[in-house]
Design a protein around this motif. Structure first.
Motif, short mmCIF file in Angstrom:
data_model
loop_
_atom_site.label_atom_id
_atom_site.label_comp_id
_atom_site.label_asym_id
_atom_site.label_seq_id
_atom_site.Cartn_x
_atom_site.Cartn_y
_atom_site.Cartn_z
N LYS A 61 43.80 28.04 35.18
CA LYS A 61 43.10 27.52 36.34
C LYS A 61 41.63 27.92 36.25
O LYS A 61 41.29 28.92 35.62
CB LYS A 61 43.69 28.08 37.65
N THR A 62 40.77 27.14 36.90
CA THR A 62 39.36 27.49 36.99
C THR A 62 39.00 27.79 38.44
O THR A 62 39.47 27.11 39.36
CB THR A 62 38.46 26.36 36.47
N ILE A 63 38.18 28.81 38.63
CA ILE A 63 37.79 29.27 39.97
C ILE A 63 36.27 29.20 40.08
O ILE A 63 35.57 29.69 39.19
CB ILE A 63 38.26 30.72 40.21
N VAL A 64 35.78 28.62 41.15
CA VAL A 64 34.34 28.54 41.38
C VAL A 64 33.99 29.28 42.67
O VAL A 64 34.62 29.08 43.71
CB VAL A 64 33.85 27.07 41.48
N VAL A 65 32.99 30.16 42.56
CA VAL A 65 32.44 30.85 43.74
C VAL A 65 31.23 30.05 44.19
O VAL A 65 30.29 29.83 43.41
CB VAL A 65 32.04 32.29 43.41
N THR A 66 31.22 29.62 45.43
CA THR A 66 30.15 28.74 45.90
C THR A 66 29.52 29.26 47.18
O THR A 66 30.07 30.14 47.86
CB THR A 66 30.70 27.33 46.14
N CYS A 67 28.33 28.74 47.47
CA CYS A 67 27.61 29.02 48.73
C CYS A 67 26.66 27.85 48.95
O CYS A 67 26.61 26.91 48.14
CB CYS A 67 26.87 30.35 48.65
N LYS A 125 33.71 20.27 42.16
CA LYS A 125 34.53 19.10 41.87
C LYS A 125 35.41 19.31 40.64
O LYS A 125 36.50 18.75 40.54
CB LYS A 125 33.64 17.87 41.66
N LYS A 126 34.94 20.14 39.71
CA LYS A 126 35.69 20.40 38.49
C LYS A 126 36.70 21.54 38.65
O LYS A 126 37.60 21.70 37.83
CB LYS A 126 34.72 20.76 37.35
#
Length: 285
Positions: free
Chosen positions: A98-104, A139-140
């Protein structure tokens, strides 16, 4: 073992999430740390690795023992690979579960970067533009951690993520066990299907040989018939018959059945050559 890829934009909060996952006991591989050739004794990365994993990972000359370090890291059920340019380079995507993205928000990212690196707005924007926008990374991604609120909320999300990763590992392990059990059940069904025909055929052969006065072949084949009959009558099979997956696991008799299969194969091979020899002798005489 499962490998999760953790990424995000510059100054989006990857370090916060990484720190929280580390506190939960998660194994972390920092691609930036590995990419830098600073693992020589006394260098920053060397100190960090020794501090985290202990001096057991060192060779006598204080160099990092890469094999030992790898055995420690990859002995975990799952590992988080931290890479700021995970989607930009795409080098590690093929090994990730799985891929995890930390966003703000864009403004938060800009202000945090300016404060962290003590740079101007123009310089911060240039750094941000050198990477994919966070919206594109989201989105990815398979999993998104929102770091636009307080650190406490972010850490809560990270802990929840860690619990989910543990649960996924347990579920996958149970699925593997279930598949093994189903395969064993299918094999036992086939074995039980031929158990009685094998006993009948093995018992019928010595009877025919006895009636036809072939004493040598009778003496050779009779023990196999006695053994199979005795095993069938004395072996307490499970609900499926002689071969039952649950009984095999409980009694640990799988290795016994495997040895028996090799012995029977060798026995029947010997019987074949003895019978062939007798047949040739009969033709000659």
């Amino acid at each position: 073992m499962h490998i999760y890829g953790l990424t995000g934009g510059i100054a989006s909060g990857k370090s916060t999430v990484t720190s929280c996952l580390t506190e939960q006991g998660c194994r972390i591989i920092d691609a930036d740390l590995i990419a830098r050739e600073v693992v020589q004794p006394g260098k920053p990365a060397w100190k960090l690795l020794v501090h985290h994993f202990g001096r057991d990972i060192l060779q006598p000359d204080d160099q990092i023992d890469r094999a030992k370090l790898a055995s420690i890291v990859f002995s975990a059920d799952f590992v988080v690979l931290v890479s700021p340019l995970l989607f930009e380079t795409q080098k590690f995507l093929w090994i990730l579960k799985k891929t995890i993205v930390v966003t703000c928000t864009h403004d938060q990212q800009l202000q945090r970067l300016m404060k962290r690196d003590k740079i101007s707005e123009v310089a911060a924007l240039q750094k941000m533009h050198s990477q994919l926008p966070l919206s594109t990374k989201c989105k990815k991604a398979d999993i998104i951690i929102d770091n636009s609120k307080s650190q406490d909320e972010t850490r809560t999300h990270a802990r929840q993520l860690f619990e989910k990763m543990q649960m996924v590992y347990v579920i996958v392990c149970l699925s593997d066990l279930e598949c093994d059990f189903l395969n064993t059940t299918q094999g036992c069904k086939q074995l039980n299907k031929w158990a009685l025909p094998e006993i009948a055929a093995t018992s019928l052969v010595p009877v025919i040989l006895l009636l036809s006065w072939h004493w040598v072949l009778f003496i050779v084949t009779f023990p196999a018939a006695v053994y199979l009959l005795r095993r069938y009558l004395t072996l307490s099979g499970g609900s499926m018959g002689i071969y039952d997956p649950t009984e095999i696991r409980n009694r640990g008799t799988l290795s016994k059945f495997q040895k028996e299969a090799f012995i029977k194969f060798g026995y029947h091979l010997v019987i074949f050559f003895i019978t062939l020899y007798c047949f040739i002798i009969a033709l000659i005489t």
